[in-house]
Scaffold this motif. Structure first.
Motif, PDB file in Angstrom:
ATOM      1  N   ASP A  17       0.832  -1.199   0.000  1.00  0.00           N
ATOM      2  CA  ASP A  17       0.000   0.000   0.000  1.00  0.00           C
ATOM      3  C   ASP A  17       0.873   1.257   0.000  1.00  0.00           C
ATOM      4  OD1 ASP A  17      -2.486   1.486   0.220  1.00  0.00           O
ATOM      5  OD2 ASP A  17      -1.866   1.905   2.292  1.00  0.00           O
ATOM      6  N   ILE A  18       1.937   1.250   0.780  1.00  0.00           N
ATOM      7  CA  ILE A  18       2.836   2.400   0.827  1.00  0.00           C
ATOM      8  C   ILE A  18       3.518   2.587  -0.523  1.00  0.00           C
ATOM      9  CG2 ILE A  18       4.968   3.299   1.857  1.00  0.00           C
ATOM     10  CD1 ILE A  18       3.988   2.066   4.517  1.00  0.00           C
ATOM     11  N   ARG A  21       1.044   4.205  -2.829  1.00  0.00           N
ATOM     12  CA  ARG A  21       0.899   5.625  -2.465  1.00  0.00           C
ATOM     13  C   ARG A  21       2.133   6.421  -2.893  1.00  0.00           C
ATOM     14  NH1 ARG A  21      -0.258   4.955   3.494  1.00  0.00           N
ATOM     15  NH2 ARG A  21       0.737   6.989   3.588  1.00  0.00           N
ATOM     16  N   ASN A  24       1.870   7.007  -6.630  1.00  0.00           N
ATOM     17  CA  ASN A  24       0.885   8.066  -6.873  1.00  0.00           C
ATOM     18  C   ASN A  24       1.417   9.431  -6.480  1.00  0.00           C
ATOM     19  OD1 ASN A  24      -0.941   6.199  -7.852  1.00  0.00           O
ATOM     20  ND2 ASN A  24      -1.932   5.907  -5.874  1.00  0.00           N
ATOM     21  N   LEU A  25       2.161   9.488  -5.387  1.00  0.00           N
ATOM     22  CA  LEU A  25       2.745  10.746  -4.933  1.00  0.00           C
ATOM     23  C   LEU A  25       3.697  11.304  -5.982  1.00  0.00           C
ATOM     24  CD1 LEU A  25       3.308  12.814  -2.592  1.00  0.00           C
ATOM     25  CD2 LEU A  25       5.176  11.305  -1.933  1.00  0.00           C
ATOM     26  N   LEU A  50       4.127  10.715   3.219  1.00  0.00           N
ATOM     27  CA  LEU A  50       3.571   9.403   3.544  1.00  0.00           C
ATOM     28  C   LEU A  50       3.544   9.147   5.046  1.00  0.00           C
ATOM     29  CD1 LEU A  50       5.324   7.382   0.712  1.00  0.00           C
ATOM     30  CD2 LEU A  50       2.936   8.096   0.799  1.00  0.00           C
TER      31      LEU A  50
END
Length: 126
Positions: A17-18, A21, A24-25, A50
């Motif tokens: 998940d990180i 993210r 996406n970041l 994050l």
């Protein structure tokens, strides 16, 4: 040290998940134009966004991807550059500025280091 390393193994779902993210970041960072105002994305910036410490974030990325967080960021940076190189009438210095480089020479050096050819050579080859 074993306990510290074990947390990366036992939390694979959270780590994935990180990573998503993080992807996406970086995508949003380049698409939103933050690179024009903030410069190149740093490991510290990404970790802060994050809600992780830079050291933990770096270790997590290294365990999950096999590369350092900085190398991962630079790889994404080069992917963005490759897309922008083929935009008609856009100079290499404009691309470097859009990606957050202060000097076009730094962009050219990184591009050649990662790809093997300069941005102009890459444009002409393809």
């Amino acid at each position: 040290m074993r306990f510290y390393d074990r947390q990366f193994i036992t939390r694979t779902h959270i780590n994935t998940d990180i990573l998503i993210r993080f992807e996406n970041l970086l995508h949003d960072y380049f698409r939103s134009g933050k690179s024009l105002t903030l410069g190149l994305p740093t490991v510290s910036y990404c970790a802060e966004q994050l809600y992780l410490s830079p050291n933990y974030f770096g270790d997590l990325i290294k365990k999950e991807t096999g590369t350092t967080a900085l190398d991962y960021i630079q790889t994404k940076l080069i992917e963005e550059a490759k897309e922008k190189i083929f935009v008609p009438n856009k100079s290499i210095s404009q691309i470097a500025e859009e990606l957050g480089f202060k000097y076009q020479q730094h962009f050219t050096r990184l591009f050649k280091q990662k790809v093997g050819v300069t941005p102009i050579e890459f444009r002409n080859l393809n």
